[in-house]
Design an enzyme around this catalytic site. Structure first.
Site, PDB file in Angstrom:
ATOM      1  CE1 TYR A 141      20.260   4.815  38.397  1.00 47.20           C
ATOM      2  CE2 TYR A 141      22.196   4.011  39.562  1.00 47.20           C
ATOM      3  CZ  TYR A 141      21.470   4.144  38.397  1.00 47.20           C
ATOM      4  OH  TYR A 141      21.968   3.606  37.244  1.00 47.20           O
ATOM      5  CE  LYS A 192       9.334  11.509  28.132  1.00 53.14           C
ATOM      6  NZ  LYS A 192       9.508  11.407  26.666  1.00 53.14           N
ATOM      7  CG  ASP A 224      11.916  11.333  24.127  1.00 53.87           C
ATOM      8  OD1 ASP A 224      12.302  12.463  24.518  1.00 53.87           O
ATOM      9  OD2 ASP A 224      10.743  11.133  23.747  1.00 53.87           O
ATOM     10  CG  ASP A 248      23.258   4.036  34.289  1.00 54.40           C
ATOM     11  OD1 ASP A 248      24.481   3.804  34.244  1.00 54.40           O
ATOM     12  OD2 ASP A 248      22.382   3.143  34.242  1.00 54.40           O
ATOM     13  CG  ASP A 252      26.443   2.467  29.321  1.00 52.81           C
ATOM     14  OD1 ASP A 252      27.217   3.017  30.132  1.00 52.81           O
ATOM     15  OD2 ASP A 252      26.127   1.255  29.391  1.00 52.81           O
TER      16      ASP A 252
HETATM   17  C1  IPM Z   1      27.624   3.225  36.175  1.00 54.43           C
HETATM   18  C2  IPM Z   1      27.128   1.838  36.471  1.00 54.43           C
HETATM   19  C3  IPM Z   1      26.496   1.832  37.854  1.00 54.43           C
HETATM   20  C4  IPM Z   1      25.313   2.773  37.825  1.00 54.43           C
HETATM   21  C5  IPM Z   1      26.087   0.442  38.374  1.00 54.43           C
HETATM   22  C6  IPM Z   1      27.236  -0.532  38.366  1.00 54.43           C
HETATM   23  C7  IPM Z   1      25.457   0.510  39.732  1.00 54.43           C
HETATM   24  O1  IPM Z   1      26.257   1.417  35.479  1.00 54.43           O
HETATM   25  O2  IPM Z   1      28.459   3.739  36.954  1.00 54.43           O
HETATM   26  O3  IPM Z   1      27.196   3.793  35.166  1.00 54.43           O
HETATM   27  O4  IPM Z   1      24.206   2.390  37.408  1.00 54.43           O
HETATM   28  O5  IPM Z   1      25.487   3.914  38.213  1.00 54.43           O
HETATM   29 MG    MG Z   2      26.116   2.743  33.816  1.00 55.73          MG
END
Ligand code: IPM
Ligand code: MG
Length: 361
Positions: A141, A192, A224, A248, A252
């Site tokens: 990042y 990884k 993975d 990240d 999710d």
């Molecule tokens: C998160 C989001 C952010 C990230 C974005 C909005 C920059 O997806 O906080 O997970 O990728 O960190």
């Molecule tokens: Mg995110």
């Protein structure tokens, strides 16, 4: 002493869900004499529209002077064609980096009341309680060099750099081992290492730090496989620690195990537990302004703030209990709706949490 909170609602559904979390904080502030003082600032697209930058100087100053930051979300269709340097996301990334919020805690807890909202079978997710510790200020990042360059053959080439220094790995490893000590004392480090030298170093350093925490059982997993295991048998995990980008993605996935990404809070902490607190979901521009977004992730983020930055586990616990109680009633926002329930908007869900707080007092 007055506890200063910088409130940055941001874009999309940000203002709607932050308003509900502020209602909860205001209530507890009065009820428990928490001595909280809230000040508002702009971040993301809202800041770009007002000042031509997603991360204005006054927002940085406000955040630095505050003890904690409560953030909604950033981004939206409106700003998607902007240069990447001034996109709303840059505001959020700038804040994380400037405040050195390297330890991102993303708990995924399944509320039994929401079991039917998960896309996974009940037996796979019932009782789920895992925590992802995501490194937040390094890795791909932020790595340099980055950009899009023109090659000699006239073709464009995009590039980013995955970098981690030993000290960056060490500090996130310490954070992860320490939170694991307060839970079930199992830590899985995700990398990884079979392909990327950078995460081979990650594995070595995490292993080394692990010797200082003999009470925590450390394991390693390739990313993975970790993605697959999270969906196959998520309850095998207690705490996961991983790089910025892997975290990240995996967070999710872990969010969806709980039924809705609208339920998951997060804390991003610096070395002194100053923190920024935000729901892990985004700005959801498709439903913005409609008053239908789930405010619970933001309300639970406010609870994390009280626990981690202000050491008020009592107040945090009250919020968490109130959310639980609100879910015991039949009201649901659209993202966690299931048959037989009553669909409500953000404000009604916030009100239900306040009523539960009043009842529980
Ligand atoms: C998160 C989001 C952010 C990230 C974005 C909005 C920059 O997806 O906080 O997970 O990728 O960190
Ligand atoms: Mg995110």
């Amino acid at each position: 002493m007055t506890k200063k909170i910088a409130v940055l609602p941001g874009d999309g559904i940000g203002p709607e869900i932050v308003a509900e979390a502020v209602k909860v904080l205001d209530y507890l502030n009065a009820d428990m004499s928490l001595d909280l003082s809230l000040e508002y600032g702009l971040i993301g697209g809202a800041a770009y529209d007002a000042h031509g930058t997603p991360f204005p100087e006054q927002t940085l100053v406000l955040a630095k002077q505050a003890d904690a930051v409560l953030l909604g979300a950033v981004g939206g269709y409106k700003w998607e064609s902007l240069d990447i340097a001034v996109r709303p996301e840059k505001g959020l990334l700038g804040l994380r980096s400037e405040l050195q919020l390297f330890a991102n805690l993303r708990p995924a807890i399944l509320y039994p009341q929401l079991i039917s909202a998960s896309t996974l079978k009940a037996e796979v997710v019932s009782g789920l309680d895992i925590l992802i510790v995501r490194e937040l200020t390094g890795g791909i990042y932020f790595g340099q060099p980055r950009g899009v360059r023109l090659l000699d053959n006239g073709e464009k080439q995009g590039y980013n750099t995955l970098v981690y220094s030993e000290s960056e790995i060490r500090r996130i490893a310490h954070s992860a081992f320490q939170v694991a000590q307060k839970r079930n004392r199992r830590l899985c480090s995700v990398d990884k290492a079979n392909v990327l030298e950078c995460t081979e170093l990650w594995r070595q350093v995490v292993t080394e730090i692990g010797r200082q925490y003999p009470d925590v059982e450390l394991s390693h997993m390739y990313v993975d496989n970790a993605a697959m295991q999270l969906v196959r048998a998520p309850k095998q995990f207690d705490v996961l620690v991983t790089t910025n980008m892997f975290g990240d993605i995996l967070s999710d996935i872990s969010a969806m195990l709980t039924g809705s990404i609208g339920m998951l809070p997060s804390a991003s902490l610096d070395a002194n537990n100053k923190g920024m607190y935000e729901p892990i979901h985004g700005s959801a521009p498709d439903i913005a302004g409609k008053g239908v977004a789930n405010p619970l992730a933001t309300i639970l983020s406010a609870a994390m703030m009280l626990r981690y930055t202000f050491n008020r586990s009592d107040a945090a616990g009250r919020i968490e209990d109130a959310v639980n109680k609100a879910l015991n009633s039949n009201i649901r926002t659209a993202d966690i709706y299931s048959e037989g329930m009553q669909k409500v908007g953000s404000a009604a869900m916030g009100d239900a949490v306040i009523s539960a707080l009043k009842e529980g007092a």
